[in-house]
Design an enzyme around this catalytic site. Structure first.
Site, PDB file in Angstrom:
ATOM      1  N   CYS A  40       0.836  -1.207   0.000  1.00 52.10           N
ATOM      2  CA  CYS A  40       0.000   0.000   0.000  1.00 52.10           C
ATOM      3  C   CYS A  40       0.866   1.250   0.000  1.00 52.10           C
ATOM      4  O   CYS A  40       0.404   2.333  -0.343  1.00 52.10           O
ATOM      5  CB  CYS A  40      -0.880   0.115   1.238  1.00 52.10           C
ATOM      6  N   CYS A 111      -4.392   8.545   6.281  1.00 52.89           N
ATOM      7  CA  CYS A 111      -3.287   8.328   7.222  1.00 52.89           C
ATOM      8  C   CYS A 111      -3.823   8.325   8.645  1.00 52.89           C
ATOM      9  O   CYS A 111      -3.419   7.505   9.476  1.00 52.89           O
ATOM     10  CB  CYS A 111      -2.223   9.415   7.085  1.00 52.89           C
TER      11      CYS A 111
END
Ligand SMILES: Cc1ncc(COP(=O)(O)O)c(C=O)c1O
Lengths: 166, 413
Positions: A40, A111
């Site tokens: 990722c 995030c």
């Protein structure tokens, strides 16, 4: 297709990227978890030292593979949970993380999501061999689901890329 | 333009970053620096010869027309074609769009478009757009160094093919393609197939002679030869027909309406002239700087991979290396704080989950692509600039690796 603008991180992100707080592992952690993957380009590991009698987090550390926002999100989250009970820590959302950082750029919301996802996984891990409290939902929360989706999507994309090479 | 993320003052971020004591700009892929002579001639053109509209009949028009003509003659002589064969656009992106989209309206029985899998997005996206209009787009695979598979090309090109597009030099990994071999394969199959090469990254790096190369279309971008941004050109071989893809008042050229950016074109022409005049010297210098960077990084930093070919088949300015166990955007920001400006093929930089399509096409794994840095040396750099980069880089990589939960098995540098 979306437009591209430079990521206008808040200065807090840059500060934590430069001098991350709580970086590293806790050797005698009693809960830890990882979210994301190398594929990722985003991965956060959270290590917790929990006082078993009070269920308070006495120490929290992180490691992160990812962009500046990823590192800052993991770092600030470990700051936020220190001294909190597990129940209160469970309530922290990705928005709280973003706010603490002075607001993440929208493309970097994930995030905050990944950081919270890894924290919640660690809290779940803590209760796997202990009596599960009422506040801990059976169903995965939004942040945990997102982390899982991202990890699964990457597996699919990696397989697709491999097939295309053949 | 999107300003949503500017709700936060960007000054604060810039101040917190601070101005590095020493700066080495290696991000020529995204935006080229400009030759001082180019700036100077553009300044003069804005003030004097480029004031007027080059298609208007009065003194200012004539002077501007003359400036445009001289600039074009200059470029034409550098690439050995006639001035009539040059069409100006406002970027390399537009030149590529004109080549692909502009050829699509021509023929009803050619419905196949072949582009390599590592083309610039300004070739890939227009090609994909044509799929909506009934075209079949075939992406030619490349090997692990980025060279197009010629057997595949030969198998797929036929009399239904409209256009074949392969860049002379790949912008990300520096692969120098054998365009003549590609041309011969295509012409051998069918004389009527158009051959386009995106030469934006090739101009000034390899000899480019349109007569010898004998393709139908070639794209150029001014900032890639250290001219001004926002100026591009498409070489259209005499006799090759294209349809305009934007419409409005035509000026001196048939394919791109609107007033020509005369000062910009004059600057572009000057940059081409400088690159042409100093061709050998520039190429030798850039190759030397490139080799210093590549060999020192591969020798001194563990877990690194060069993306693209080694040696003569690599563009003289291109350095693209994957730093495993590092995420590219973090590296980019860390280097920025040290005054070194680079770009990365990581997903973070492109704001999608997928990293660079070029790196995936040469078989790099996602995590290898996420850790890639693209650095382009230029005639502006000195050995001392490169030494500075080599001094800073190992510590930067070490620090970013130290943050990660996944560490290399052997001890990191
Ligand atoms: C190979 C290639 N094609 C096209 C372009 C686009 O040129 P411009 O930036 O002028 O739109 C670039 C520029 O980055 C390039 O490297």
């Amino acid at each position: 297709m979306s437009s591209r603008v430079p990521l206008t991180y808040g200065k807090k992100v840059l500060e934590l990227f430069r001098n991350p707080k709580n970086l590293g592992r806790i050797e005698d952690a009693n809960a830890e978890a990882i979210a994301g993957s190398l594929a990722c380009g985003d991965m956060i590991a959270i290590y917790l030292k929990i006082d078993e009698s009070t269920e308070k987090i006495v120490d929290a550390k992180f490691e992160s593979y990812g962009c500046a926002a990823n590192i800052a999100a993991a770092s600030i989250l470990t700051e936020m949970v220190k001294g909190k009970t597990l129940q209160d820590s469970w309530k922290i959302s990705w928005k709280d993380v973003s706010n603490e950082l002075g607001g993440l750029p929208s493309v970097k919301y994930h995030c905050g999501v990944l950081a919270v996802g890894s924290l919640r996984r660690a809290i779940r891990a803590y209760y796997t061999n202990r009596a599960k409290p009422d506040w801990l939902s059976d169903e995965l929360t939004q942040e945990e689901k997102h982390a899982l989706e991202e990890e699964k999507l990457m597996e699919v994309l990696a397989k697709k890329a491999k097939r295309a090479m053949l | 333009m999107t300003y949503s993320d500017l709700s936060r003052p960007i000054d604060e971020l810039i101040k917190s970053h601070g101005l590095p004591e020493r700066e080495v700009y290696l991000d020529h892929e995204n935006s080229g620096l400009i030759f001082p002579e180019v700036l100077e001639i553009m300044d003069n053109t804005y003030r004097l010869s480029g004031k007027g509209h080059p298609s208007i009949t009065h003194l200012m028009g004539w002077i501007s027309y003359q400036a445009l003509y001289e600039a074009t003659t200059n470029i034409a002589s550098a690439i050995n074609c006639s001035p009539e064969e040059i069409v100006y656009t406002h970027s390399g992106t537009e030149a590529n769009n004109l080549a692909i989209m502009g050829s699509s309206g021509l023929s009803s029985n050619r419905k196949k478009v072949l582009v390599s899998r590592i083309e610039h997005l300004s070739v890939i996206f227009p090609a994909e757009k044509l799929e909506k209009y009934g075209f079949k787009v075939i992406k030619i695979p490349v090997d692990e160094e980025g060279f197009v598979n010629l057997d595949f090309l030969s198998e797929h090109v036929d009399k239904e093919t409209l256009i074949v597009s392969v860049a002379a030099i790949n912008h990300e990994i520096g692969t120098i393609q054998d365009i003549k071999a590609i041309r011969d394969i295509v012409r051998d199959k069918d004389e009527g197939v158009l051959i386009h090469t995106d030469a934006c990254d090739a101009l000034g790096r390899i000899p480019l002679d349109m007569k010898k190369l004998d393709v139908d279309l070639a794209s150029f971008s001014s900032h890639k030869v250290y001219g001004p941004k926002g100026v591009g050109a498409l070489y259209v071989k005499e006799g090759v027909k294209l349809e305009p893809i934007i419409h409005g008042q035509l000026s001196t050229q048939k394919l791109w309406p609107g007033v020509e950016n005369v000062p910009g074109i004059v600057g572009f022409s000057k940059a081409v002239e400088i690159m042409h005049r100093n061709f050998r010297e520039n190429v030798l210098k850039m190759t030397d700087l490139r080799e210093r960077l590549i060999s020192s990084i591969l020798n001194n930093i563990e877990h690194t991979l060069l993306n693209g070919p080694f040696g003569d088949k690599r563009a003289p300015d291109n350095v693209n290396i994957s730093f495993l166990y590092c995420e590219g955007e973090a590296l980019t920001v860390e280097l920025s704080m040290k005054g070194i400006y680079v770009s990365s093929g990581s997903a973070c930089t492109s704001r999608v989950l997928e990293p660079s399509h070029v790196l995936l096409a040469i078989g790099r794994k996602h995590e290898e692509a996420h850790g890639s840095l693209l650095m382009k040396v230029s005639p502006f750099h000195t050995t001392s600039d490169i030494e500075y980069v080599l001094e800073i880089l190992p510590d930067t990589v070490r620090r970013i690796r130290s943050l990660s939960p996944i560490k290399p098995l052997r001890k990191v540098i």
